[in-house]
Design an enzyme around this catalytic site. Sequence first.
Site, PDB file in Angstrom:
ATOM      1  CG  ASP A  34      56.873  63.731  52.063  1.00 29.11           C
ATOM      2  OD1 ASP A  34      57.285  62.569  52.233  1.00 29.11           O
ATOM      3  OD2 ASP A  34      57.140  64.674  52.838  1.00 29.11           O
ATOM      4  CB  SER A  35      58.132  58.740  49.092  1.00 33.09           C
ATOM      5  OG  SER A  35      56.835  58.167  49.176  1.00 33.09           O
ATOM      6  CG  ASP A  75      53.728  61.957  54.218  1.00 37.03           C
ATOM      7  OD1 ASP A  75      53.467  61.620  55.386  1.00 37.03           O
ATOM      8  OD2 ASP A  75      54.619  61.415  53.536  1.00 37.03           O
ATOM      9  CE  LYS A  95      54.173  59.531  56.945  1.00 42.19           C
ATOM     10  NZ  LYS A  95      55.413  60.378  56.933  1.00 42.19           N
ATOM     11  CD  GLU A 127      59.331  64.077  57.652  1.00 41.23           C
ATOM     12  OE1 GLU A 127      59.264  63.450  56.563  1.00 41.23           O
ATOM     13  OE2 GLU A 127      60.280  64.844  57.941  1.00 41.23           O
ATOM     14  CD  GLU A 179      62.207  57.215  56.732  1.00 43.41           C
ATOM     15  OE1 GLU A 179      62.795  57.141  55.639  1.00 43.41           O
ATOM     16  OE2 GLU A 179      61.200  57.934  56.914  1.00 43.41           O
TER      17      GLU A 179
END
Length: 277
Positions: free
Chosen positions: A53-54, A92, A120, A122, A189
Amino acid sequence: MENTLNRHASTLTPNATALLKKSGELITVLTAYDYPGARLLEEAGVDWILVGDSLGMVVLGYPDTTSVTLADMIHHTAAVSRGLSHTPLIADLPIGTYATPDETLKNAKALIDAGAHAVKLEGGVSHAPQIKALASAGIPVMGHIGMLPQRVREEGGYKIKGKSPEQAKSLVEDAVALEVAGAFSMVVELVHPDTARLIQKAVQIPTIGIGAGPHCDGQVLVTHDLIGAFPWFRPKFVTPTLNVGDLIRGAAQNWIQQLKRSRGPVAENGIPLSGKG
């Protein structure tokens, strides 16, 4: 569900990736957001590709990842998948799409249908139920602990985690919880290197570091950072191997100057046949 998962999923299981960890060979992960980027990275031999999602920052122009939608992720995941023939693709789950196990499963299936082989998300202990639901449904899932970009606004910036013994203990607990829930690996991270080492030793599945020092089982980078394609912001922990942004800018400037100076014929490709007036 079996019809939407392909042969790559079998390589992204806790057992399979634990063997990678034991081999001692570092796992390489880079981001891709479109067809040519994915194809080039596969030809380069990267182990896994992440549609991060960057993309919110390096492709869509947002200040962070918190404006990225599921529709954005589906669109770019589909484009990346068309550029790959054999490289595992992880996508993501964006912010706001995995609050409950049922919601997580529904939205993960949408990314799988778009061409992802795994997803993925978080979070640590708090998101173990979501990871368990995905793993139980046969969807490979990568965890993400430490600095969580989707919470950057809440935390007031990108801050290194695991500096204190208390933070280190909490992160190790997060990592163990993800492994127990069924994750095949996890991104670590912006974690203090000493804590990243503790995490790496605490779990059998691979830890994939980004800004977390040398003690992880692999490394992931935003490709734009690696090649200098986003010159307006560069993470402190990245040393670009190229300056693609400068090359693109220079190529465009040269073309503009040639075209404006030229009074002669122009080729079909738009390049002046003569630079003389």
